[in-house]
Design an enzyme around this catalytic site. Structure first.
Site, PDB file in Angstrom:
ATOM      1  N   GLU A 126      -0.511  21.971  41.415  1.00  0.00           N
ATOM      2  CA  GLU A 126      -0.210  20.539  41.335  1.00  0.00           C
ATOM      3  C   GLU A 126      -0.786  19.969  40.050  1.00  0.00           C
ATOM      4  O   GLU A 126      -1.874  20.359  39.614  1.00  0.00           O
ATOM      5  CB  GLU A 126      -0.835  19.763  42.508  1.00  0.00           C
ATOM      6  CG  GLU A 126      -0.454  20.267  43.877  1.00  0.00           C
ATOM      7  CD  GLU A 126       0.960  19.929  44.293  1.00  0.00           C
ATOM      8  OE1 GLU A 126       1.602  19.090  43.625  1.00  0.00           O
ATOM      9  OE2 GLU A 126       1.420  20.511  45.299  1.00  0.00           O
ATOM     10  N   THR A 127      -0.058  19.037  39.459  1.00  0.00           N
ATOM     11  CA  THR A 127      -0.577  18.199  38.383  1.00  0.00           C
ATOM     12  C   THR A 127      -0.504  16.755  38.863  1.00  0.00           C
ATOM     13  O   THR A 127       0.549  16.296  39.324  1.00  0.00           O
ATOM     14  CB  THR A 127       0.226  18.373  37.082  1.00  0.00           C
ATOM     15  OG1 THR A 127       0.096  19.732  36.630  1.00  0.00           O
ATOM     16  CG2 THR A 127      -0.295  17.449  35.994  1.00  0.00           C
TER      17      THR A 127
END
Length: 288
Positions: free
Chosen positions: A47-48
């Site tokens: 995830e970013t």
């Protein structure tokens, strides 16, 4: 230039390079969605997170999460990592102290994060509680699921499904079985779960011998992630599942991935309070 960080969330035994890493971009203003997708692909983390301040008086931030391929509605570990980063690196800019309560506006509603204040650096998040329900998979589906996980069908005890989070819970017989799983992504994706729109599989077992209430591993090839090292959103449904079996509402949970991770969880009505510790491992600049 865009400042970017990587922080490990839900670290195990307070050690860096455990837990689940997330990339975090702290923005001055909202960013174009296409640009966020490109950055998430470039960072290539599970995830970013992209966060920007909306209201300084209430410490309200807008927060979005992207995998390398899609935007997701909820991500616990990237929320924890973002909060850690704000407390650690943006304390003066946003006038934060250890009593500050951060509010994040997200696709899953408003999420609240604060320090646990238990003498550690742990942060506690507040999430909607999922409501998994027992389901009976037919023999063909159950056998396909067991084969996809490299597991004997007889080691599967129960299966539950949460329609809100689209996660399947698979309870199995032991921690040894859990550690030995070798999931086949293509085989998981090929399973027909009928009316259940499965987008992730959380395999779990009791783990009192390890000093935890339960352990789990989480697989979500539907979201482009073979195995999530420590998954927060699956721990919004596992507590109620285990509460029904163990007759308790507070849990110490262990994610038995290769990186390993620790979570402290409390059921509070229709909410889940989930705590963990983070470490920042990288900071730098993206040249856009």
């Amino acid at each position: 230039e865009q400042k970017v960080f990587i922080a490990d969330a839900f670290i195990h035994n307070n050690q860096p390079f455990t837990g689940n890493p997330a990339a975090i971009c702290v923005l001055d203003t909202p960013q174009d969605e296409g640009q966020m997708k490109l950055i998430a692909r470039e960072m290539n983390q599970s995830e970013t997170a992209f966060v920007h301040l909306k209201d300084a008086s209430t410490l309200t931030f807008a927060l979005r999460w992207f995998t390398p391929t899609i935007e997701v509605n909820l991500c616990g570990h990237a929320t924890l990592a973002t909060s850690h980063l704000l407390f650690q690196s943006y304390r003066e800019q946003y006038k934060l102290d250890d009593r500050s309560i951060l509010k994040f506006e997200t696709l899953s509603g408003t999420l609240i994060v604060q320090r646990l204040n238990d003498g550690t650096d742990a942060l506690q998040m507040d999430f909607p509680r999922g409501d998994p329900q027992a389901i009976d998979l037919d023999d063909v589906t159950l056998k396909s699921l067991a084969q996809a996980l490299s597991l004997e069908p007889s080691k599967i005890i129960t299966t539950d499904f949460c329609a809100t989070t689209k996660k399947l819970i698979v309870e199995i017989d032991s921690v040894d079985s859990l550690r030995s799983l070798k999931p086949n992504q293509d085989a998981l994706l090929a399973i027909n779960f009928g009316s259940h729109n499965v987008r992730g599989v959380s395999v779990t077992t009791q783990a009192q011998d390890l000093g935890y209430d339960f352990a789990s591993r989480y697989f979500t090839p539907w979201n482009g992630i073979p195995e999530d090292p420590v998954n927060g959103s699956s721990h919004t449904i596992l507590p109620l599942f285990w509460s029904r079996k163990l007759n308790k509402t507070t849990f110490k949970a262990f994610q038995a991935s290769q990186r390993s991770g620790d979570l402290l969880i409390e059921i509070a009505g229709d909410r889940i309070k989930m705590a963990g510790t983070c470490r920042t491992t990288l900071s730098g600049n993206l040249f856009l």
